[in-house]
Design a protein around this motif. Structure first.
Motif, PDB file in Angstrom:
ATOM      1  N   VAL A 142       0.863  -1.392  -0.010  1.00  0.00           N
ATOM      2  CA  VAL A 142      -0.105  -0.087  -0.293  1.00  0.00           C
ATOM      3  C   VAL A 142       1.078   1.049  -0.139  1.00  0.00           C
ATOM      4  N   PRO A 143       0.840   2.195  -0.943  1.00  0.00           N
ATOM      5  CA  PRO A 143       0.846   3.772  -0.256  1.00  0.00           C
ATOM      6  C   PRO A 143       1.515   4.119   1.217  1.00  0.00           C
ATOM      7  N   VAL A 144       2.287   4.936   1.287  1.00  0.00           N
ATOM      8  CA  VAL A 144       3.378   4.782   2.511  1.00  0.00           C
ATOM      9  C   VAL A 144       1.726   5.978   3.221  1.00  0.00           C
ATOM     10  N   GLY A 145       1.783   5.479   4.138  1.00  0.00           N
ATOM     11  CA  GLY A 145       0.996   6.564   5.364  1.00  0.00           C
ATOM     12  C   GLY A 145      -0.167   5.701   5.139  1.00  0.00           C
ATOM     13  N   GLU A 146      -0.641   4.871   4.583  1.00  0.00           N
ATOM     14  CA  GLU A 146      -2.036   4.328   4.584  1.00  0.00           C
ATOM     15  C   GLU A 146      -2.077   2.815   5.482  1.00  0.00           C
ATOM     16  N   PRO A 147      -2.839   1.666   6.216  1.00  0.00           N
ATOM     17  CA  PRO A 147      -3.107   1.251   6.748  1.00  0.00           C
ATOM     18  C   PRO A 147      -2.423  -0.036   6.056  1.00  0.00           C
ATOM     19  N   LYS A 148      -2.044  -1.606   6.715  1.00  0.00           N
ATOM     20  CA  LYS A 148      -1.063  -2.241   6.343  1.00  0.00           C
ATOM     21  C   LYS A 148      -2.694  -3.199   5.439  1.00  0.00           C
ATOM     22  N   ILE A 149      -3.504  -2.734   6.240  1.00  0.00           N
ATOM     23  CA  ILE A 149      -4.732  -3.644   6.080  1.00  0.00           C
ATOM     24  C   ILE A 149      -5.510  -3.618   4.839  1.00  0.00           C
ATOM     25  N   SER A 150      -5.761  -2.826   4.160  1.00  0.00           N
ATOM     26  CA  SER A 150      -5.984  -2.189   3.078  1.00  0.00           C
ATOM     27  C   SER A 150      -5.493  -2.547   1.643  1.00  0.00           C
ATOM     28  N   GLY A 151      -4.238  -3.290   2.422  1.00  0.00           N
ATOM     29  CA  GLY A 151      -3.954  -4.082   0.693  1.00  0.00           C
ATOM     30  C   GLY A 151      -4.488  -5.105   0.489  1.00  0.00           C
ATOM     31  N   THR A 152      -4.405  -5.640  -1.406  1.00  0.00           N
ATOM     32  CA  THR A 152      -5.605  -6.375  -1.905  1.00  0.00           C
ATOM     33  C   THR A 152      -4.514  -7.700  -1.543  1.00  0.00           C
ATOM     34  N   LEU A 153      -6.290  -8.792  -0.863  1.00  0.00           N
ATOM     35  CA  LEU A 153      -6.020 -10.226  -0.794  1.00  0.00           C
ATOM     36  C   LEU A 153      -4.990 -10.923  -2.119  1.00  0.00           C
ATOM     37  N   LEU A 154      -3.644 -11.058  -1.008  1.00  0.00           N
ATOM     38  CA  LEU A 154      -2.618 -11.839  -2.764  1.00  0.00           C
ATOM     39  C   LEU A 154      -2.725 -13.417  -2.376  1.00  0.00           C
ATOM     40  N   LEU A 155      -3.342 -14.256  -3.065  1.00  0.00           N
ATOM     41  CA  LEU A 155      -3.979 -15.326  -3.258  1.00  0.00           C
ATOM     42  C   LEU A 155      -2.259 -15.501  -4.088  1.00  0.00           C
ATOM     43  N   ASP A 156      -1.584 -16.435  -3.219  1.00  0.00           N
ATOM     44  CA  ASP A 156      -0.557 -17.670  -4.251  1.00  0.00           C
ATOM     45  C   ASP A 156      -1.669 -18.316  -5.589  1.00  0.00           C
ATOM     46  N   ILE A 157      -0.456 -17.481  -6.802  1.00  0.00           N
ATOM     47  CA  ILE A 157      -0.660 -18.318  -8.085  1.00  0.00           C
ATOM     48  C   ILE A 157      -1.258 -19.333  -7.951  1.00  0.00           C
ATOM     49  N   GLU A 158      -0.426 -20.071  -7.525  1.00  0.00           N
ATOM     50  CA  GLU A 158      -0.638 -21.851  -7.255  1.00  0.00           C
ATOM     51  C   GLU A 158      -1.826 -22.725  -6.789  1.00  0.00           C
ATOM     52  N   TYR A 159      -1.468 -22.123  -5.286  1.00  0.00           N
ATOM     53  CA  TYR A 159      -3.535 -21.849  -5.247  1.00  0.00           C
ATOM     54  C   TYR A 159      -4.327 -21.545  -5.801  1.00  0.00           C
ATOM     55  N   VAL A 160      -4.486 -20.890  -6.917  1.00  0.00           N
ATOM     56  CA  VAL A 160      -5.437 -20.281  -7.617  1.00  0.00           C
ATOM     57  C   VAL A 160      -5.427 -21.443  -8.558  1.00  0.00           C
ATOM     58  N   GLU A 161      -4.805 -21.892  -8.917  1.00  0.00           N
ATOM     59  CA  GLU A 161      -4.462 -22.764 -10.240  1.00  0.00           C
ATOM     60  C   GLU A 161      -5.315 -23.940  -9.312  1.00  0.00           C
ATOM     61  N   LEU A 162      -5.117 -24.296  -8.468  1.00  0.00           N
ATOM     62  CA  LEU A 162      -5.082 -25.236  -7.642  1.00  0.00           C
ATOM     63  C   LEU A 162      -6.534 -25.513  -7.767  1.00  0.00           C
ATOM     64  N   PHE A 163      -6.918 -25.008  -6.888  1.00  0.00           N
ATOM     65  CA  PHE A 163      -8.685 -24.621  -6.468  1.00  0.00           C
ATOM     66  C   PHE A 163      -9.292 -24.568  -7.833  1.00  0.00           C
ATOM     67  N   VAL A 164      -9.170 -23.297  -8.299  1.00  0.00           N
ATOM     68  CA  VAL A 164     -10.034 -23.493  -9.545  1.00  0.00           C
ATOM     69  C   VAL A 164      -9.751 -24.506 -10.706  1.00  0.00           C
ATOM     70  N   TYR A 165      -8.312 -25.119 -11.511  1.00  0.00           N
ATOM     71  CA  TYR A 165      -8.390 -25.826 -12.395  1.00  0.00           C
ATOM     72  C   TYR A 165      -8.303 -27.288 -11.629  1.00  0.00           C
ATOM     73  N   GLY A 166      -7.983 -26.854 -10.126  1.00  0.00           N
ATOM     74  CA  GLY A 166      -7.666 -29.017 -10.034  1.00  0.00           C
ATOM     75  C   GLY A 166      -5.839 -29.554  -9.442  1.00  0.00           C
ATOM     76  N   SER A 167      -5.119 -28.265 -10.757  1.00  0.00           N
ATOM     77  CA  SER A 167      -4.259 -28.645 -10.402  1.00  0.00           C
ATOM     78  C   SER A 167      -3.105 -27.614 -11.273  1.00  0.00           C
ATOM     79  N   VAL A 168      -1.496 -28.092 -10.152  1.00  0.00           N
ATOM     80  CA  VAL A 168      -0.937 -26.757  -9.879  1.00  0.00           C
ATOM     81  C   VAL A 168      -0.209 -27.311 -10.833  1.00  0.00           C
ATOM     82  N   SER A 169       0.476 -26.164 -12.324  1.00  0.00           N
ATOM     83  CA  SER A 169       1.622 -26.079 -13.133  1.00  0.00           C
ATOM     84  C   SER A 169       2.577 -25.602 -13.364  1.00  0.00           C
TER      85      SER A 169
END
Length: 434
Positions: A142-169
């Motif tokens: 996040v920009p300097v001075g803004e709360p850290k909790i306002s950062g976007t939720l970043l799910l590791d791409i490997e877990y995105v692939e696992l949960f969406v496609y059922g396997s990890v490339s």
């Protein structure tokens, strides 16, 4: 990701918006039986024993991938006049046109206006939580001075692939991931090394097989540093890369060769950033990291004459620190032992010299690499092994060239003359005396 799971997180979002929007809609907070759902996501939740609040956060981070327009549409539904609703959080992406959930979004969905529970949810994003420890999910910068909790939720791409496609490339070589997967069609029995070197390599395999037992069953975690660090020394072509590849294949682990040309940067701080990204990606993965030509960054440190020397030494110290804290197997390879600073070699559990093959090893290499159909009765591999000092890589080149010449001439057998001519050609190519 099943339709039922998507409906579950959508229902949870609706529940919170109904609660704060003043809507007369009657809706209950949803429940879900993960034990009876066969999706990879549900299996992951059960295996890790995640609670409902952790599960909701993971599902929320998935919404941009599985229901891109949902958050935008549902906010419009409950706040049709476009009123700003800061408690909901969320940001717009550069190219992604929907709402990307943030830590604030997660807090709102999980606890609503229960401000006493807010700090508990915030603690989920600290370094002690499995989300961070296992590189599952984090908050974006996040920009300097803004709360850290306002950062976007970043799910590791490997877990995105696992949960969406059922396997990890498997990750591909790129600027963001400066490593390539090493693979070989050869088997462990094809590895030809002298007994001393092979014994040392086998000692590394012993660590790979029994280390977890030693750490976990005998309470050694606090006494032994994590991971195992090995140095491979030897001239080009003596089998360093092949050995690393076969160690991975033999133990069922992926081996990634780090491309230092993509890691090292002339810009201050970029090398550390590239290395950090690499080790963060490898964290908690059962990978073998193989740094070929490691003297490019692990060479003897210089005196600090200028800012360049200062930052070069800092880069080396940073790499050493990350290697020492890495919990897996790290192999560094160099052509010459003298190229590596002695201060570094003391940090490694094993240093293995790959000597050029002697006569017995050369004979075995010739026998393994020459196809049986090409071996004539009069071919004297014993004498050739005694007379010509070549490496395994040399032999591969020589055999390929010689066999092609045999086929081009309409023959089927190699002779001493053909093989010696091919050896002499290889010597000339390397600038060696014939």
């Amino acid at each position: 990701m099943t339709t039922e799971l998507i409906d579950y997180i959508k229902q949870a979002v609706r529940y919170r918006l109904v609660e704060v929007s003043g809507s007369d809609e009657q809706i209950d907070f949803p429940t879900f039986d993960f034990a009876n759902d066969d999706s990879e996501f549900s299996k992951f939740i059960i295996e890790n024993d995640f609670q409902i609040f952790e599960t909701l956060i993971l599902l929320l981070s998935m919404l941009p991938y599985i229901a891109p327009g949902f958050l935008t549409n549902i906010l419009s539904e409950y706040f049709p006049d476009g009123s700003d609703f800061p408690e909901f959080g969320g940001v717009k992406g550069t190219q992604y046109r929907g709402i990307i959930p943030t830590g604030e979004t997660a807090i709102f969905i999980v606890v609503g206006n229960n401000y006493r529970a807010r700090n508990f949810i915030i603690s989920i994003f600290n370094e002690e939580h499995p989300f961070y420890k296992n590189s599952i999910l984090s908050l974006g910068n996040v920009p300097v001075g803004e709360p850290k909790i306002s950062g976007t939720l970043l799910l590791d791409i490997e877990y995105v692939e696992l949960f969406v496609y059922g396997s990890v490339s498997k990750p591909k070589l790129s600027q963001g991931f400066p490593a390539e997967l090493l693979e070989t069609q050869m088997e462990w029995d094809d590895l030809v090394l002298n007994d001393k070197t092979l014994n040392e390599v086998n000692n590394v395999l012993v660590w790979m097989e029994h280390n977890e037992t030693l750490l976990n069953d005998f309470n050694m975690k606090d006494k032994i540093k994590p991971g195992y660090k090995v140095m491979f020394f030897g001239a080009p072509g003596v089998g360093k890369t092949l050995t690393a590849s076969l160690m991975g294949k033999h133990t069922g682990k992926d081996v990634y060769r780090i491309d230092l040309s993509l890691v090292i940067s002339k810009y201050i701080g970029e090398t550390e950033k590239n290395l950090s990204n690499l080790f963060n990606k490898a964290k908690n993965k059962d990978w073998i990291l193989f740094f070929d030509e490691a003297d490019a960054i692990f060479g003897k440190r210089t005196g600090v004459r200028d800012a360049h020397d200062k930052y070069a030494n800092q880069e080396v110290s940073f790499l050493l620190q990350r290697i020492e804290s890495h919990s897996g197997l790290v192999i560094l390879a160099s052509n010459y032992r003298s190229n590596i600073d002695k201060a570094f070699t003391r940090r490694f559990q094993s240093i293995i010299d790959f000597e050029s093959p002697g006569i017995p090893e050369r004979l075995r290499l010739w026998q393994k690499y020459i196809p049986e159909a090409f071996i004539a009765d009069e071919l004297n591999l014993q004498t050739i092994s005694e007379d010509y000092e070549v490496t395994g890589a040399n032999i591969v080149n020589i055999v390929q060239y010689a066999c092609l010449q045999v086929l081009a001439n309409g023959g089927t057998k190699l002779t001493d003359e053909l093989l010696i001519n091919a050896i002499q050609r290889e010597f000339i190519k390397e600038g060696r005396m014939v």
